[in-house]
Design a protein around this motif. Sequence first.
Motif, PDB file in Angstrom:
ATOM      1  N   SER A 328     -31.175 -13.568  16.262  1.00 18.19           N
ATOM      2  CA  SER A 328     -29.933 -13.132  15.628  1.00 18.19           C
ATOM      3  C   SER A 328     -28.761 -14.004  16.080  1.00 18.19           C
ATOM      4  CB  SER A 328     -29.655 -11.658  15.956  1.00 18.19           C
ATOM      5  OG  SER A 328     -30.607 -10.815  15.343  1.00 18.19           O
ATOM      6  N   ILE A 329     -28.689 -14.289  17.390  1.00 25.62           N
ATOM      7  CA  ILE A 329     -27.618 -15.146  17.909  1.00 25.62           C
ATOM      8  C   ILE A 329     -27.707 -16.538  17.280  1.00 25.62           C
ATOM      9  CG2 ILE A 329     -26.654 -16.218  19.972  1.00 25.62           C
ATOM     10  CD1 ILE A 329     -26.137 -13.258  19.813  1.00 25.62           C
ATOM     11  N   LEU A 330     -28.941 -17.058  17.196  1.00 27.14           N
ATOM     12  CA  LEU A 330     -29.123 -18.383  16.592  1.00 27.14           C
ATOM     13  C   LEU A 330     -28.635 -18.395  15.147  1.00 27.14           C
ATOM     14  CD1 LEU A 330     -32.098 -20.763  17.003  1.00 27.14           C
ATOM     15  CD2 LEU A 330     -31.335 -20.216  14.696  1.00 27.14           C
ATOM     16  N   ARG A 331     -28.981 -17.333  14.400  1.00 26.04           N
ATOM     17  CA  ARG A 331     -28.572 -17.292  12.998  1.00 26.04           C
ATOM     18  C   ARG A 331     -27.065 -17.132  12.841  1.00 26.04           C
ATOM     19  NH1 ARG A 331     -33.573 -14.520  12.730  1.00 26.04           N
ATOM     20  NH2 ARG A 331     -32.583 -12.489  12.993  1.00 26.04           N
ATOM     21  N   VAL A 332     -26.427 -16.400  13.744  1.00 27.34           N
ATOM     22  CA  VAL A 332     -24.972 -16.231  13.679  1.00 27.34           C
ATOM     23  C   VAL A 332     -24.276 -17.577  13.808  1.00 27.34           C
ATOM     24  CG1 VAL A 332     -22.952 -15.371  14.936  1.00 27.34           C
ATOM     25  CG2 VAL A 332     -24.883 -13.835  14.452  1.00 27.34           C
ATOM     26  N   PHE A 333     -24.653 -18.353  14.800  1.00 27.26           N
ATOM     27  CA  PHE A 333     -23.983 -19.644  15.002  1.00 27.26           C
ATOM     28  C   PHE A 333     -24.471 -20.697  14.012  1.00 27.26           C
ATOM     29  CE2 PHE A 333     -23.065 -17.483  18.941  1.00 27.26           C
ATOM     30  CZ  PHE A 333     -21.759 -17.867  19.188  1.00 27.26           C
ATOM     31  N   PHE A 334     -25.700 -20.524  13.512  1.00 23.99           N
ATOM     32  CA  PHE A 334     -26.157 -21.414  12.441  1.00 23.99           C
ATOM     33  C   PHE A 334     -25.309 -21.198  11.188  1.00 23.99           C
ATOM     34  CE2 PHE A 334     -28.745 -22.125   8.635  1.00 23.99           C
ATOM     35  CZ  PHE A 334     -29.115 -23.448   8.814  1.00 23.99           C
ATOM     36  N   LEU A 335     -24.986 -19.941  10.896  1.00 21.85           N
ATOM     37  CA  LEU A 335     -24.126 -19.637   9.756  1.00 21.85           C
ATOM     38  C   LEU A 335     -22.734 -20.229   9.947  1.00 21.85           C
ATOM     39  CD1 LEU A 335     -25.098 -15.922   8.986  1.00 21.85           C
ATOM     40  CD2 LEU A 335     -25.527 -17.920   7.549  1.00 21.85           C
ATOM     41  N   CYS A 336     -22.226 -20.175  11.185  1.00 21.06           N
ATOM     42  CA  CYS A 336     -20.889 -20.741  11.448  1.00 21.06           C
ATOM     43  C   CYS A 336     -20.839 -22.226  11.106  1.00 21.06           C
ATOM     44  CB  CYS A 336     -20.517 -20.532  12.926  1.00 21.06           C
ATOM     45  SG  CYS A 336     -20.203 -18.820  13.390  1.00 21.06           S
ATOM     46  N   GLY A 337     -21.879 -22.949  11.508  1.00 20.97           N
ATOM     47  CA  GLY A 337     -21.885 -24.387  11.228  1.00 20.97           C
ATOM     48  C   GLY A 337     -22.250 -24.715   9.797  1.00 20.97           C
TER      49      GLY A 337
END
Length: 428
Positions: A328-337
């Motif tokens: 979930s954390i990975l996807r959150v910051f992946f979405l940011c970029g």
Amino acid sequence: MSKHTAPFSRFEWQIAWRYLRARRADGGVSTMTWISLIGITLAVAALIITLAVRTGFRDEFVDTILGANAHVEVFAQSYVNENGQVERTITDFDGWADRITQVPGVIRAAPLIKGQVMANAGQNNAGVEVFGISYDDLLAIPRVAKPESFLGDITAFEQGIAIGSGVAAELGIGLGDKIKIISPNGVKTAFGTSPRVNAYDVTYIFTAGRWDIDRTRVYLPFAEAQSFFNREGAADQIEVIVEDPERVDRLIEDILAATEEPSSYWTWRDRSGAFLRALDMEDNVMFIILSVLVLIASMNITSGLIMLVKNKGRDIGILRTMGLTEGSILRVFFLCGSLTGIVGTIAGVILGCLFAINIDAIFSAVNYFAGGGVWDPSIRGIYRLPAKLEFWDVASAVGLSLTLSFLVTLFPARKAARMNPVEALRYE
């Protein structure tokens, strides 16, 4: 919180959007995001504009070649005539033309007289290339019969001479004026060969769209050209127009067989192949260079995302203790970029397409403020900078930008996902 939430759930989008929104405390992160966004926009726009200009320039260049020149030129083999002179003229030119026309894939075959002469009007002189051709065959040349602009009436061709607009400008003449054609290979006398000089009325002035054609091309009626160049009863070559010029090589064997005599040929690719190959190589190099530009712009996403991960260490620790998984954390910051890359790509596509569509107006403004002379047709061959948007060109730019944006986002997003929540909250 459940460890089995669906990937890219609503709460992940909400957190990512919250982190992307500008906040005074995270001004540096917001600035990097804007820099990344603008960089990707400009890089994608530059790539699309370059691809559009590349496609437009090549299409315009090829169209002017195919629209004013033969796709195949067929010549007779050299032979020695009754006077002991070496010649390459075609005596059975009507038979050659009729048989070649019957070859499947051939649209037209016409006998042609060709010669280089001096054109004169008053005190002005210019070297020109004369094409002797019949009126019906002249009408079949698109860039001459239906040019970008013209003066006079092409139906009066047999009563005079047709010249390119560049020839008219060089000699300072207009419609109805007389032009002298001077050939060093003229009348043969007991004292040698004397130059032949004939004067003709200018009945038609055309602009084919290629500087070198308009600057050097002159058309004479076929019978008059035979007389002027001492080609009575003969032609220099047969010019052939085919249905698919890109596949002209497939017809060469049948065309040569149709002549029923030893013959040779010269295709439009042989004439301009080196330039077209140079264009293709330049296109590939420019695509690679601009791809690097897109990569550099995408790397700004990494810088901004690393700063965001660093500033949000406490939030990451809290979210992990609340039950969010590494995924979930990975996807959150992946979405940011990736959102930065997506928005920048969309903006770049819009900007690049608008620029390509309005390139004539933009280039005219640049030329005006530069005082003119920005585009020299004598060097580039054509009179304007064309642009043609192709779906696959835009798609390749979009695919490249999104792929790079997603790839460069993975490293900082993965780093955020692997952050130890205990270490993140130790000093809080």
